[in-house]
Design an enzyme around this catalytic site. Sequence first.
Site, PDB file in Angstrom:
ATOM      1  N   HIS A 144       2.705   1.269  -9.099  1.00 51.67           N
ATOM      2  CA  HIS A 144       3.896   2.072  -9.379  1.00 51.67           C
ATOM      3  C   HIS A 144       3.489   3.329 -10.135  1.00 51.67           C
ATOM      4  CE1 HIS A 144       6.886  -0.776  -8.044  1.00 51.67           C
ATOM      5  NE2 HIS A 144       6.265  -1.738  -8.699  1.00 51.67           N
TER       6      HIS A 144
ATOM      7  N   ASN B  18       7.449  -3.155   3.391  1.00 52.70           N
ATOM      8  CA  ASN B  18       8.578  -2.515   2.693  1.00 52.70           C
ATOM      9  C   ASN B  18       8.223  -1.082   2.295  1.00 52.70           C
ATOM     10  OD1 ASN B  18       6.749  -3.468   0.757  1.00 52.70           O
ATOM     11  ND2 ASN B  18       8.331  -3.783  -0.793  1.00 52.70           N
TER      12      ASN B  18
ATOM     13  N   HIS C 285       9.768 -14.020   0.816  1.00 52.41           N
ATOM     14  CA  HIS C 285       9.961 -13.758  -0.605  1.00 52.41           C
ATOM     15  C   HIS C 285      11.146 -14.627  -1.014  1.00 52.41           C
ATOM     16  CE1 HIS C 285      10.704 -10.863  -4.099  1.00 52.41           C
ATOM     17  NE2 HIS C 285      11.840 -11.515  -4.020  1.00 52.41           N
TER      18      HIS C 285
ATOM     19  N   ASP D 232      -0.425  -9.709  -4.608  1.00 52.26           N
ATOM     20  CA  ASP D 232       0.855  -8.984  -4.600  1.00 52.26           C
ATOM     21  C   ASP D 232       0.650  -7.599  -5.242  1.00 52.26           C
ATOM     22  OD1 ASP D 232       3.478  -8.345  -4.131  1.00 52.26           O
ATOM     23  OD2 ASP D 232       4.335  -9.843  -5.485  1.00 52.26           O
TER      24      ASP D 232
ATOM     25  N   LEU E  89       0.815  -1.227   0.000  1.00 58.25           N
ATOM     26  CA  LEU E  89       0.000   0.000   0.000  1.00 58.25           C
ATOM     27  C   LEU E  89       0.849   1.279   0.000  1.00 58.25           C
ATOM     28  CD1 LEU E  89      -2.952  -1.044   2.367  1.00 58.25           C
ATOM     29  CD2 LEU E  89      -2.690  -1.353  -0.103  1.00 58.25           C
ATOM     30  N   ARG E  90       2.177   1.136   0.056  1.00 62.58           N
ATOM     31  CA  ARG E  90       3.142   2.228  -0.204  1.00 62.58           C
ATOM     32  C   ARG E  90       3.187   3.339   0.848  1.00 62.58           C
ATOM     33  NH1 ARG E  90       5.695  -1.206  -3.226  1.00 62.58           N
ATOM     34  NH2 ARG E  90       4.937  -1.489  -5.337  1.00 62.58           N
TER      35      ARG E  90
END
Length: 428
Positions: free
Chosen positions: A312, A97, A182, A308, A66-67
């Site tokens: 972007h 991340n 991962h 996933d 979700l950034r």
Amino acid sequence: MSRDLLLKGGRIVDPSQGLDTIGDVLLRDGKVEACGGAIGTPDGAEVVDVSGLVVAPGLIDVHVHLREPGREDVETVATGAHSAVAGGFTGVCAMPNTKPVTDNQATVGFVKRQGETAGFARVYPYGAISLGQKGETLAEFGEMVAAGAVAFSDDGKPVESAHLMRTALEYARAFNVPVAEHCEDMTLARGGSMNEGLMSAKLGLKGIPAEAEEIYVIRDILLAKRTGGHIHLCHLSTKGSVELVRWGKERGINVTAEVCSHHISLTEAAVEGYNTNAKMNPPLRTQEDVEALQQGVADGTIDLLVTDHAPHHYDEKEREFADAPNGIVGLETALGVNCTYLLKPGIISLAQMIDAMSCKPAKVFHLPGGTLARGSVGDVTVFDPARTWTCDPKQFKSKGRNTPYGGHTFNGQALLTVVGGRVVYRAN
Ligand SMILES: [Zn+2]
Ligand SMILES: [Zn+2]
């Protein structure tokens, strides 16, 4: 107190109760008040006619990006959670991340609160395995669990130290949460940008061999065997990985696994023309791999279907193939992809699809939902598994537009998404 909501006359498919029947579902005070049969309309209730549609426990995606914090220009918790409900998801697990990395109590709490404020899908934060995802020092699992973390992962990259992964599995076991990996041996992947094979040779792109994933799959299964911890393997992409998970499960090892909708529907051929919207990590593989992944879902070797979801910025995907970032917007196409590529050809049944997208994610990650049993959270997805629609990325609720499915026609669409007894999304 919110209004009662009565979903009338749908086909209720709830594998958690072995239910596939025509009937009503009544939601009251955020919970399931009654499920099945003909239910009288309570005074003042909102009634929605869902006849001809499937009524399922709300879909849950345990793997999304979700950034936020850090890249709110690309996605926020709110826009991601909005995208989720538009795709029929009532709950999502947000990977850590972010910038900064979600590796502490405060950031976990922040992500969770952003989700609550947005009021779309429930947002369950992951905590990072290692501080700063640097792979050196274990993060404070206990504090993060207390703040709402539901699992741990350094996704985006692997945990390179087998010792650190062993310790993570031991600590996470004490909190009864999964450690999600991962799987990628970076020394073998060597910065490759697609599957290693005939197509990469033809396009002149550096490839990532299947073994880069499989080496970590077997390493982590063995570490789970040693520790008794729960290893959850992210976004598997190869036939060999499915075989290794099957090997682990046959031995009673505490391993679960997920596959992405794009890996069961697309092959490396989608990269042709240097299409950066088909660039993902792990990469799209061969037809043989796709069929093995589909079979893995069908026989239960693969537990969960995930997206996933990886939005972007437009400019970033416009770079040359080797330099473009990995991943696609997934939340709003997943149900359509899974209905079209797994359900329609009869590879899995409707109950199996709902199990892999709702019941099992709730069970494997110990989350609320995944059932319409009386007294459970009022999270419901109403969808039409046959309805035809064409993907137009401009219509996405996500801020991301990067998808290889633009212009594709799918069967299967979410029409009504209910979280905590409240309608949070209604299709046109
Ligand atoms: Zn990953
Ligand atoms: Zn990911």
